[in-house]
Design an enzyme around this catalytic site. Structure first.
Site, short mmCIF file in Angstrom:
data_model
loop_
_atom_site.label_atom_id
_atom_site.label_comp_id
_atom_site.label_asym_id
_atom_site.label_seq_id
_atom_site.Cartn_x
_atom_site.Cartn_y
_atom_site.Cartn_z
N ASN A 274 -2.60 3.50 3.49
CA ASN A 274 -3.38 2.46 2.81
C ASN A 274 -2.51 1.53 1.99
OD1 ASN A 274 -5.84 3.32 3.83
ND2 ASN A 274 -6.17 4.78 2.16
N HIS A 276 -0.57 2.06 -0.58
CA HIS A 276 -0.33 2.30 -2.00
C HIS A 276 0.36 3.65 -2.16
CE1 HIS A 276 -4.80 3.68 -1.96
NE2 HIS A 276 -4.04 4.73 -1.75
N CYS A 311 -1.05 2.00 -7.37
CA CYS A 311 0.34 1.64 -7.65
C CYS A 311 0.97 1.13 -6.36
CB CYS A 311 1.10 2.85 -8.18
SG CYS A 311 2.85 2.58 -8.51
#
Length: 397
Positions: A274, A276, A311
């Site tokens: 995804n 991240h 993040c």
């Protein structure tokens, strides 16, 4: 022997034999729909549906339909519910809605003491969760996303996770992991796990988590569409591995935290499908803030994670850590039990000299509060808040 790779398009490698004159291939090890030097194999496709690749004087044409088939063949994602998966050592349980997988603890999943690391346990939780969706027949080609989620451009993101570890599996141990899902509010999903020894039935660990949906393009949280609810609701179980009737509140740390580690930068290898940073990486960053001498002598017994934002690869991360309280750590005896044990006793010189009781007492921090934040020029943004609880290391997990 000439070898041509077109992995960016079809995710497979073409190998063929060409004689010295460069005429037709002697052998072609590939599925239907491939042409070499104009000589068609078993099937053909309209020119508009064909992709070509040239290398070393030879031309390979690949049907666009074959590209999809090749990826599906490699992944072999079930299109309907499967009861047994021999390749993953998994099976459907809990009257057709839960999942159980048998795993062997590998050498790269343990630390210096031959016991499984908390990161390895978290990776196993993630893998069994994905395999559960895989066997349900609902999995699209996303990271655990159902077909309805993919049609709505949605992905799963974890908002909270808790793992309680009673015993750590050792290298070579065979473990069974049960996982199941349930509703969490109107738009969330709860997933729980139970980890135990296959040989003895000893429970190693329990875990629970809460998941919500995010729009993959806008990166904003989304309500659960009705079609997605209809897909997953039949799999819901009203059972909890860890009751969360009164979840503990984790307070935010500030720059006055006792331990601060800055300059943590994500690597490309830290990203998941995804795009991240994987949540297991967060735990590693959090534990780096704890002093080494403490980690050498203590085991993590409970971890709670509250995820605030994702993040990315460009974030500059800071890890803050604060001992939550000073208490008593014993070999398997909880602080609250020690307090009741001491009630009614007088710490006379005789007890102190005997050291039968106080020798096991160790006044050290037994819990830590954590914060991971993305450092910005104008402000810092929270990524994860965490709380960890610890006990003295045992000889064998």
């Amino acid at each position: 022997m000439a070898s041509f790779s077109i992995s960016k398009l079809a995710f497979f490698t073409v190998k063929c034999s060409i004689n010295r004159d460069g005429h037709e291939a002697n052998r072609l090890n590939i599925i239907n729909g491939i042409k070499v030097n104009g000589t068609s194999s078993l099937s053909s496709a309209p020119q508009s549906d064909v992709l070509t690749h040239k290398e070393g004087g030879s031309t390979i044409s690949v049907s666009k339909n074959v590209l999809i088939n090749a990826q599906e063949i490699r992944q072999n994602i079930p299109t309907k519910k499967q009861l047994v998966d021999p390749f993953r050592q998994g099976q459907i349980v809990e009257e057709g809605v839960g999942y159980r997988q048998t795993v062997v603890i590998r050498s790269y999943e343990v630390g210096p003491d031959k016991t499984t690391t908390i990161e390895s346990i978290l990776n196993l939780l993630q893998e069994t969760a994905l395999n559960h969706v895989w066997m349900s027949g609902l999995l699209g080609d996303g990271f655990g996303a159902t077909h309805g989620m993919m049609r709505n451009n949605l992905i799963w993101v974890v908002s909270r996770m808790q793992v309680q570890v009673d015993h750590y599996p050792i290298w070579g141990e065979v473990m069974e992991i049960d996982t199941w899902v349930g509703a969490s509010g109107k738009n969330g999903m709860r997933r729980d796990w139970l980890l135990r020894s296959q040989a003895t039935g000893l429970v190693f660990a329990r875990a629970t988590s809460t998941w919500v949906m995010m729009n993959q393009q806008t990166r904003r949280l989304s309500k659960m569409p009705d079609e997605v609810r209809a897909e997953i609701a039949p799999w819901f179980v009203e059972k909890q591995a860890i009751p969360d009737d009164c979840p503990e509140k984790i307070h935010k740390l500030d720059s006055n935290a006792r331990y601060v580690k800055s300059g943590l930068k994500p690597k490309r290898s830290d990203l998941d499908m995804n795009q991240h940073v994987n949540n297991v990486k967060y735990v590693r960053w959090m534990l780096e803030g704890i002093p080494d001498e403490f980690l050498e002598n203590h085991q993590l017994s409970d971890i709670i994670l509250e995820y605030r934002r994702e993040c990315g690869i460009s974030d500059n991360v800071q890890s803050l850590c604060e001992p939550s309280q000073v208490g008593i750590i014993t070999n398997g005896v909880q602080p609250s039990n020690m307090i009741s044990l001491l009630n009614g006793f007088s710490l006379s010189s005789g007890i102190i000299e005997g050291k039968e009781l106080l020798q096991s007492l160790n006044p050290e921090p037994f819990s830590y509060t954590h914060l991971l934040q993305a450092k910005g020029e104008s402000k810092n943004e929270e990524i994860v808040r965490g709380k960890t609880y610890w006990r003295k290391k045992r000889a064998m997990g």
